[in-house]
Structure formats: C-alpha cells, structure tokens
Scaffold this motif. Sequence first.
Motif, PDB file in Angstrom:
ATOM      1  N   ALA A  71      -6.827   7.028  -7.222  1.00  0.00           N
ATOM      2  CA  ALA A  71      -7.537   6.764  -5.973  1.00  0.00           C
ATOM      3  C   ALA A  71      -8.296   5.443  -6.044  1.00  0.00           C
ATOM      4  O   ALA A  71      -8.314   4.661  -5.080  1.00  0.00           O
ATOM      5  N   ALA A  72      -8.899   5.167  -7.197  1.00  0.00           N
ATOM      6  CA  ALA A  72      -9.639   3.923  -7.361  1.00  0.00           C
ATOM      7  C   ALA A  72      -8.693   2.720  -7.343  1.00  0.00           C
ATOM      8  O   ALA A  72      -8.993   1.684  -6.734  1.00  0.00           O
ATOM      9  N   TRP A  73      -7.546   2.851  -7.979  1.00  0.00           N
ATOM     10  CA  TRP A  73      -6.612   1.725  -8.069  1.00  0.00           C
ATOM     11  C   TRP A  73      -5.981   1.408  -6.712  1.00  0.00           C
ATOM     12  O   TRP A  73      -5.740   0.236  -6.390  1.00  0.00           O
ATOM     13  N   VAL A  74      -5.735   2.420  -5.911  1.00  0.00           N
ATOM     14  CA  VAL A  74      -5.180   2.195  -4.573  1.00  0.00           C
ATOM     15  C   VAL A  74      -6.115   1.316  -3.743  1.00  0.00           C
ATOM     16  O   VAL A  74      -5.666   0.585  -2.846  1.00  0.00           O
ATOM     17  N   SER A  75      -7.393   1.346  -4.055  1.00  0.00           N
ATOM     18  CA  SER A  75      -8.367   0.552  -3.305  1.00  0.00           C
ATOM     19  C   SER A  75      -8.123  -0.947  -3.443  1.00  0.00           C
ATOM     20  O   SER A  75      -8.480  -1.720  -2.546  1.00  0.00           O
TER      21      SER A  75
END
Length: 442
Positions: free
Chosen positions: A329-333
Amino acid sequence: MTETNLSGSIADGAQPHAQKAASPGRLAAASMVGTALEWFEFTLYNAMAALVFNQLFFPQFDPVAGTILAFSTYAVGYLSRPFGGFIFGRLGDRLGRREVLMWTLILMGGCTFAIGLLPTYETIGIWGALLLVILRFIQGVALGGEWAGAVLLTAEQASDRHRGFQASWAQVGAMVGIFTGMAALTFFTAFVSDAAFIEWGWRVPFLASILMVVFGIWIRNGVPESEEFEKLEKAGGKAEAPITEVLTRNLRDLLVASGSRIGSDVVFGFMVVFSLAYLTQTLGVERPIALGGVMLGVLANGLGCLAFSALSDRLGRRPVYIGGALLSAAWVSIVFMLFDTRDPVLITLALVVALVLHSAMYGPQASFVAEQFKTRVRYSGSSLAYTLAGAVGGGVAPLIFATLQRQYGGTLPLKIYVWATLTVTIVSVLAARETADRPMKS
C-alpha cells in the motif's frame, strides 16, 4: 471404472495408490507446471490485450475503448473460474487431487493452443472476438480447478514446519509462466517487426504452449495421490457434498481465505497487466523497456515467494502476509511518480520493488488458504476461495484500472482502489487464526 482410477487412460493404466512416493523435486515440478502454463497463457493474453488485441479483434473502436474491450475478455477468464471451482473442487474432494489435475492441465492447454489458431476481425468479423470469449470461458473453468490441486499436491505431503515453503512452489510456477511468457514476448517485440508481429508473430507463443502441456502430463503421471486424501479415503471420511459443506459449515473460513487474496490479486493485476498499457500507451514508453521491467519484477517475485514462504514458517503466516500488504500500500503511493519519469531504471525499480513486496503476500498465500479447511473439503474450499477472489479482485482489476483512467484521467482513483482492496486483505488475515507450524485441519 471406479472413482479412484479414472485417470488410468492418461496414466497408462497405473493405479495412483500403487505408485511409489515421488521425490520432492518431482512434486515441486508437478505442482509448478500447471500454474506455469496458466500464467504463461495469461501473461501472453494480458500483454496482447494491452498491445495488439484491440487492433486484431476490436479495430472498429478507438484505442482506449478497444483496450477496455480486450481487458473485458481477459476478465471472462476470471469470472468463469468459480464454475471451475464448483465443478473441479467437488471432483477433487471426491475423486482425488491428482485425478483432477490431469484433466485441468489438458483442458486449459488445449484452449491456449486454440487461441493461437483464432481468425481475427479482418477474417470473420466479430465472430473472432466471440470465439475468443468462448475459449477464455472454458479455460477459466479449467483454471478454477487447477490452483487448489497444485497447492494440495505439495501442502498435504509436507511437514508442519516446512509447509509454507513447500506449498509455495505452485506460486513460483506462476512466476515461471509469466517470465517465460514475457521472454517470448520480448523476443518477438525486439526481433520481429510490428507488422509481422500483428500478422502472425502473436500466434507463435500460444501454439508453443503445447510443449508445456506434454511435459506436464509426463511429470504428473509419476506423482502419487496426496497422502492426506488417501488416509481420508481409507477411513471412509470423504464428503458426500463438499461444496454444500463449505457453504454451510465453513462459510467463515471461505470468506477469510477469499478476502486474503483480493488485495494481492489487485496489486498483481496492476503491476503485471495494467502497467504495460499505462507505460506503453499513456506514457509512450517502448515495449521492450516495459516488458523487461515486468520480467525482472516477476523473477524477483518468484524468489521472494520462496523466501517469504520460508519466513512464514518461522514467524507465522499472518505477520508476513500483513507486512506485505502494508508495504505494498505504501509503495503504490509513489509508483506512478517513478513511472511518469519515463526513465528505464526507475520504471524497473518501481516494478521490481512492487512485485517483491507482493510476494510477501503471494508466497504464504498458498499454505494460508489451504490451512483454513479440513481435508474432506479442502479442495472445494481452496478452489472456491481462489476463484471467487479472482473474480472480484484480479479478474476485473485491469478493466477497472482502464475505466478509472478513462473516466477521471488522474491516478488517485487507481491508488484508492488498490488501498481499498488491500484493506480487505488485511482485515481478512487478521480474522484468521495463525496456522504456521501446526497440523492441518483433519
């Protein structure tokens, strides 16, 4: 002919119970080959949907609309999977794991080969697209019964301490199939002209898949039935109506197992399917760069599956799985910022890191799903969890991504969609009991 020897016509008359125990290497290969074929074809189709199928089967529409329609036929292969989960899940719990795996391999391999022979819109008009949809539907039915059997083939014969690692070979098979498919596509896009690729080049990888089918039949022919299923059969404990039992007595387990898969399926659909269309069509990145980045990513994902699955045997399924979801989820940001640079190194970095983080979910997923169900309904439960999650997660994800991009233009709606599905996964895993280093439900 009895329930337990229907595969004799395929297995040269050999009785599954009479076979010697297969080596760990052969078990791993038998588990991998079906998912390798599955994802080899899906990789080919995904890439073709993003690159050329809009021209070949939907040329009367504008490029974006044609791509959406191509992804719609991609979704058919997922939406038909629950039918396969119902059909082959029941057969797997009634007839045996190995029995069903022989037939799913032949059926989905035949459909892959047939796609390579399809006439296009130029030859027979809309009938080409209709035949494509029919083949995708049949293939999806077969795939609905493949994954669970491939996982159980190793999971039910592994020790409690190493089950996560052993079961992950089916997941690694997916990466082998994707890598092989991408390698074929990279070769053709690099050394075959665009005109030749559209005219005939796209067909060759689909036709070549028959070699994988032949190898799969040979390798699975030498694998015995699952030990857990044989014990159940000898004890007379097979479920008479396994699907009904799952839906009435194991509904919570089914919801947990299905929900755990949704977020990882959507992340995977974004990184491996939609990213090709976004990079090549929206940003104008050259095809070999986009394909090469995905290839390196799936190679890292395969290695990550083994590593994170082994780690889940030590730390537990839940912490590894949830950690992968949070980091994804953090990397998709930030992944779109890296894509939008159009820099090959940063694009590759974005894809590799994303797929490594995805493997923290995808690797332990095989054992986690299988461990939610008792032996008597494990094939049915695992098949339904796999197919239902695929239908509402990975199957429609590229279509939703393309539609959101067309409707809103920006990338924020796409991120919100990924975050929402990962939230479902995290909640589902939190709702499950820890299953690592414990006996499977009997």
